[in-house]
Design a protein around this motif. Structure first.
Motif: not given
Length: 152
Positions: A27-34, A113-116
């Motif tokens: 969840v933390a990675i999803a928030v920060v990554g998005s 692709p880079t963000v993914l």
């Protein structure tokens, strides 16, 4: 045999803890990554951050879930061929799923692709750290699966 009588491997508490920690980390990675992905590449970046975090959690959950399932199916018999079959089958499923997702998402217009890639690498490395922390905090005794020898 009731659930209390059934032998249980000592890995179960650590794996359950790993799933809880892994969900929190995802969840933390999803928030920060998005958020970072949205700042860098707008909507495709946002979606890529969410997809990468989700993929990382699915891979962590398949591993922990397969071991928990194998433990339940084999009633704690770690040397059972069914135990190894379930764990190996889950690993092969995870590998095939990874290949399908990589080749499907490679040319998708809604993916950056880079963000993914960066989000997925962070999620996988974070999953390894989560597993390490879960095992360290599970307070598993060294000889929990030992059984007394009859007649001794």
């Amino acid at each position: 045999m009731t659930a209390a009588d059934r032998p249980r491997t000592s890995a179960a508490p650590a794996l359950r803890l790993s799933l809880v920690y892994g969900a929190s980390l995802s969840v933390a990675i999803a928030v920060v990554g998005s958020v970072v992905g949205a700042l860098v590449a707008e909507l495709p970046g946002l979606l890529s951050g969410l997809i990468g975090a989700g993929m990382g959690f699915v891979f962590l959950a398949v591993t922990a879930g397969s071991i928990l399932l194998a433990d339940r199916v084999t009633k704690g018999d770690l040397l059972s061929p069914a135990y190894f079959g379930i764990v190996l089958g889950a690993w092969l499923l995870k590998f095939a799923l990874f290949l399908v997702l990589v080749f499907t998402l490679r040319d998708a217009p809604f993916v950056e692709p880079t963000v993914l890639f960066i989000t997925l690498v962070i999620a996988v490395l974070g999953g390894l750290v989560v597993d390490l922390i879960a095992v360290a905090r599970a307070r598993i005794p060294y000889v929990s699966d030992a059984r007394p020898t009859p007649g001794v």
